[in-house]
Scaffold this active site. Sequence first.
Site, PDB file in Angstrom:
ATOM      1  N   ASP A  14     -14.463  31.589   7.853  1.00 30.07           N
ATOM      2  CA  ASP A  14     -15.494  31.189   8.619  1.00 30.07           C
ATOM      3  C   ASP A  14     -14.982  30.213   9.378  1.00 30.07           C
ATOM      4  OD1 ASP A  14     -18.015  30.527   9.590  1.00 30.07           O
ATOM      5  OD2 ASP A  14     -18.653  29.620   7.513  1.00 30.07           O
ATOM      6  N   ASP A 108     -17.654  34.632  14.452  1.00 35.90           N
ATOM      7  CA  ASP A 108     -16.926  33.464  13.871  1.00 35.90           C
ATOM      8  C   ASP A 108     -16.780  33.601  12.301  1.00 35.90           C
ATOM      9  OD1 ASP A 108     -19.718  33.171  13.048  1.00 35.90           O
ATOM     10  OD2 ASP A 108     -19.603  31.019  13.394  1.00 35.90           O
ATOM     11  N   GLU A 109     -17.103  34.700  11.696  1.00 40.71           N
ATOM     12  CA  GLU A 109     -16.800  35.180  10.643  1.00 40.71           C
ATOM     13  C   GLU A 109     -16.472  36.413   9.888  1.00 40.71           C
ATOM     14  OE1 GLU A 109     -20.050  33.995   7.529  1.00 40.71           O
ATOM     15  OE2 GLU A 109     -21.476  33.966   9.374  1.00 40.71           O
TER      16      GLU A 109
END
Length: 360
Positions: A14, A108-109
């Site tokens: 993350d 983003d993850e």
Amino acid sequence: MELKPPFKKIIHVDMDAFYASVEQLDNPDLRDKPLAVGGSGKRGVISAASYEARKFGVRSAMSGVLARQKCPHLIFVPPRFERYKEISTEIRKIFHEYSDLVEPLSLDEAYIDVTENKKGNPSASMIAEEIRQKIWDKLELRASAGISINKFIAKVASDINKPNGQKTINPEEVLDFLEQLPVNKFYGVGKVTAAKMYNFGIFTGLDLKNKTIEELVNLFGKSGAHYYNIVRGISKSVVKPNRIRKSVAAERTFFDNISSEVFLMEKLSKIADELERRLVKSDTKGKTVTLKIKYSDFTMQTRSKTGLNFLQQKEEFLPIVKELLYQEKLQNSVRLVGISFSNLNTEKREPVFIQLKFDF
């Protein structure tokens, strides 16, 4: 009950304050300053906040007005999703150096299954450290990670040592970890569900574990069986590298509330232009059209219609949107409308990743 091998080795990576960190990366003048990506106006919404801003209580999904109240010297910047997507692509290339089993959740993850990995490294914790270091060396961005035997626990673990840290929950630690975990920390348990659990005396994983599956299903419906399993470390969800998007949407929040269907149709026509552009660009079509309406009191309403044919062009689906709008009277003045397509043609072929834009 003890968990029995073999165990998967799952990493959840993350990125730390991703959008805000990218803005600070690209503009050195913004570094070490409280920054919010999003709008500062009356209807602006925070998409991401730097850790400097978070110290003042600024959070994503917060209104720009409230964020300004909490941090008067907050710096607002508009989002640049193409830039975020560009960097996200570079990050995923790093993931794929270790495994082809990479499941992005967003820009983003992502989950990475390193049970069998390209480096032949038996330590998932060491791989997570390497990945985080490579992201820093190549992009100067920080990432946190969680490592465990399934996606659920890895996701929870990645939040424990944020920012710029990681947490490993080894197989022999899983059950104790879950028993001690507050239920509001369980991934997927939101404020409403957590409050409901509190009302029934469920505050920790152990409290949850003491409930029978029948009790949990009675209290929470189908989710009850899910809670029964995850608190016992049981999860059948595997890392799926080909996650297929189930819907494509575009929406807009208005500066002033709108009470007229006629004016709403003008806005919906512009939203339809954007939605058509996204559908054509990704070669995506859908059978189900959904109109989303958020009223001034923040209540939400959706109206849907499913046809026999796949649609993509504005001239094909805008009449359906109009039909849905006039299906019943508005309950209140409107602050947001959106159009989405589901039941997509992509569900039977290769996955399509579409980065949606937000209006601020």
